[in-house]
Design a protein around this motif. Sequence first.
Motif, mmCIF file in Angstrom:
data_model
loop_
_atom_site.group_PDB
_atom_site.id
_atom_site.type_symbol
_atom_site.label_atom_id
_atom_site.label_comp_id
_atom_site.label_asym_id
_atom_site.label_seq_id
_atom_site.Cartn_x
_atom_site.Cartn_y
_atom_site.Cartn_z
ATOM 1 N N TYR A 181 40.235 41.652 34.444
ATOM 2 C CA TYR A 181 40.547 40.559 35.094
ATOM 3 C C TYR A 181 40.236 39.292 34.281
ATOM 4 O O TYR A 181 40.539 38.175 34.819
ATOM 5 C CB TYR A 181 40.090 40.708 36.708
ATOM 6 N N GLY A 182 39.521 39.547 33.245
ATOM 7 C CA GLY A 182 38.886 38.293 32.438
ATOM 8 C C GLY A 182 39.576 38.204 31.304
ATOM 9 O O GLY A 182 39.551 36.747 30.827
ATOM 10 N N GLY A 192 40.981 38.216 47.947
ATOM 11 C CA GLY A 192 39.968 37.412 47.929
ATOM 12 C C GLY A 192 39.319 37.456 49.370
ATOM 13 O O GLY A 192 38.569 36.331 50.242
ATOM 14 N N GLY A 245 44.299 37.420 31.405
ATOM 15 C CA GLY A 245 45.425 36.132 32.119
ATOM 16 C C GLY A 245 45.906 36.323 33.619
ATOM 17 O O GLY A 245 46.576 35.789 34.042
ATOM 18 N N TRP A 246 45.205 37.718 34.377
ATOM 19 C CA TRP A 246 45.610 37.729 35.560
ATOM 20 C C TRP A 246 44.573 37.108 36.455
ATOM 21 O O TRP A 246 43.218 37.139 36.350
ATOM 22 C CB TRP A 246 45.377 39.503 36.054
ATOM 23 N N VAL A 247 44.997 36.598 37.729
ATOM 24 C CA VAL A 247 44.028 35.935 38.544
ATOM 25 C C VAL A 247 43.474 36.675 39.376
ATOM 26 O O VAL A 247 43.870 37.632 40.013
ATOM 27 C CB VAL A 247 45.108 34.917 39.598
ATOM 28 N N PHE A 248 41.848 36.402 39.513
ATOM 29 C CA PHE A 248 41.165 37.288 40.370
ATOM 30 C C PHE A 248 40.599 36.234 41.397
ATOM 31 O O PHE A 248 40.139 35.366 41.370
ATOM 32 C CB PHE A 248 39.781 37.532 39.535
ATOM 33 N N GLN A 249 41.363 36.730 42.672
ATOM 34 C CA GLN A 249 40.963 35.847 43.756
ATOM 35 C C GLN A 249 39.849 35.740 44.527
ATOM 36 O O GLN A 249 39.541 34.962 45.152
ATOM 37 C CB GLN A 249 42.170 36.513 44.976
ATOM 38 N N SER A 256 40.295 41.378 44.419
ATOM 39 C CA SER A 256 41.139 40.966 43.194
ATOM 40 C C SER A 256 42.732 40.089 43.610
ATOM 41 O O SER A 256 42.920 39.376 42.949
ATOM 42 C CB SER A 256 41.477 41.921 42.191
ATOM 43 N N ASN A 257 43.197 41.000 44.765
ATOM 44 C CA ASN A 257 44.378 40.449 45.301
ATOM 45 C C ASN A 257 44.518 39.487 46.310
ATOM 46 O O ASN A 257 45.394 38.611 46.535
ATOM 47 C CB ASN A 257 45.091 41.717 45.565
ATOM 48 N N TYR A 282 52.461 41.062 39.305
ATOM 49 C CA TYR A 282 53.080 40.836 38.005
ATOM 50 C C TYR A 282 54.055 42.083 37.698
ATOM 51 O O TYR A 282 54.652 41.920 36.666
ATOM 52 C CB TYR A 282 51.697 41.126 36.974
ATOM 53 N N TYR A 338 33.280 37.533 42.047
ATOM 54 C CA TYR A 338 32.677 38.407 41.050
ATOM 55 C C TYR A 338 31.178 38.768 41.523
ATOM 56 O O TYR A 338 30.932 40.021 41.120
ATOM 57 C CB TYR A 338 32.772 37.559 39.601
#
Length: 370
Positions: free
Chosen positions: A244-245, A337, A248-252, A334-335, A171, A255
Motif C-alpha cells: 500500500y505504500g 478505513g 500508488g494505491w490509497v490506504f483508507q 485498506s478499502n 483499480y 497503519y
Amino acid sequence: MIKILNRAFLGELQEIKNSWYKLSLLIFFPILSFALLVSIFYSGVATKLPIVVVDNDRSDFSSQLLFNINASPTLDIKYKMLDTRSGVNRIKSNDAYALLVIPKDFEKDTLLGLRPQVTLMLNTQFVLIAKMIKASVFETVASSSAEVEYVKSLKKKEPILLQVTPFYNTYKNYFLFLISALLPAIWQIFIVIATIVSFGTLFKEKKEKKFFSQEHLFMSIVGKLLPYTVVYTFMGIFILLYIYGTQGWVFQGSYSLMFLAVFLTVIAYQAVALLLFVIGFDYARSLSLGALYTAPAFAFLGVTFPVSDMNSFALFWRDLLPIAHYIEIQISQSNYGANLFIEREELFYLFAFSFLFIPVYFRFKSRLSL
C-alpha cells in the motif's frame, strides 16, 4: 527474569547464526518466495483470455457485440463455432476458458425491447479467471446495451448514462487483489515452520533441559521466540507498506491499527505452532501438522472464493486461522478505513490465540520434569 529472557534471546540468536536452515527461514526463503509471487503477478491484469463464441444471429448487432468483447483487453475470441456442443468441447479440451452464446433473433428482440438472453458458460475450475471473464463480459454487454438505449433515448431527448463502480478492488488490478492476500498467506507459513524448527531441533538434540530454566520457564520460551517475533513482525509490516505504500494505491485506514494486527498475528501463529509441537513433542510430525494447518489457508481467506458460499466446516476452519482474521482487518482498513470499534471483534480473535500459550506452558513443564 530479565536475565533469563536475555540469555534465551541471545542463545537463540547464536543458534540462528550457526544454522543455515533457521537463517533461511527467517530471511532467504521468505525473500525468494515474495519475489517470485510479485514477479508472477506484477502485470496486475490478466489479458487476452481465450473464449469461444457461438453467434446464432449473425446480425449487425451481434457482430458489434462480439467486436466490443474482442476489443476488451481481458478477452480474446479465439474460436467461433457453429453450435454449442462444439464450443463446450473446446472448453473441455482446455482450449478456452468460456463459451459465449448469442441467441437467434438477437438484433430483432433487442430493437423490440424484449431483452434477449446472452448465455455465458464458464469453466469454474479456474475460479479467479472465471470471475474475471464474467466481469469483463458483463461490463461489455452492459456497455453495449447502454449504447442501444442511448440511441433510443435520443429520439425522446432523454439520454441514459450507465456507470459501473466496484466497491472492492476499485483499480481492477489483480496484483493488488491477489498479492495483498498471497504474501500474508506465505508469511504465516514461515512463522509456523520457523517456530517449530526452533523448538523441535532443541528437543531432537536433547538440549531442552540445558536451555530451559524450570524456575523461569515462561521467560525462557518468550526469549527463544523473541528473535522470530521481531523479524516476522517487521516482515509483516514491510509487506503491508510494500503493498500500500509503494504502488500508488490509497490506504483508507490506520497503519497503527494494522501494525498491531501484524504483531498479534505473529504471536497467534507462534502459539499455534508451539501447541502443534507439544501435542507429542514429535519434531517431524509437528512440521507435517504445521504444513497441513497453514498451506491451504489462502483458499479460506474469502478473497478468491466468497465467504458467503462456504459451508459450515469451511467457516469453522476459517475461524481457526489467525490469517483469516488479519485479512478481514486488512481489507476493512485498506478499502473502508474502519475504526477501532468496528475492528474490535477481529482484534479480539487474534489476541485470543495467545491463550494457547497456557496449555503450551504446562506441557513444557510436564515434559521437563521427566
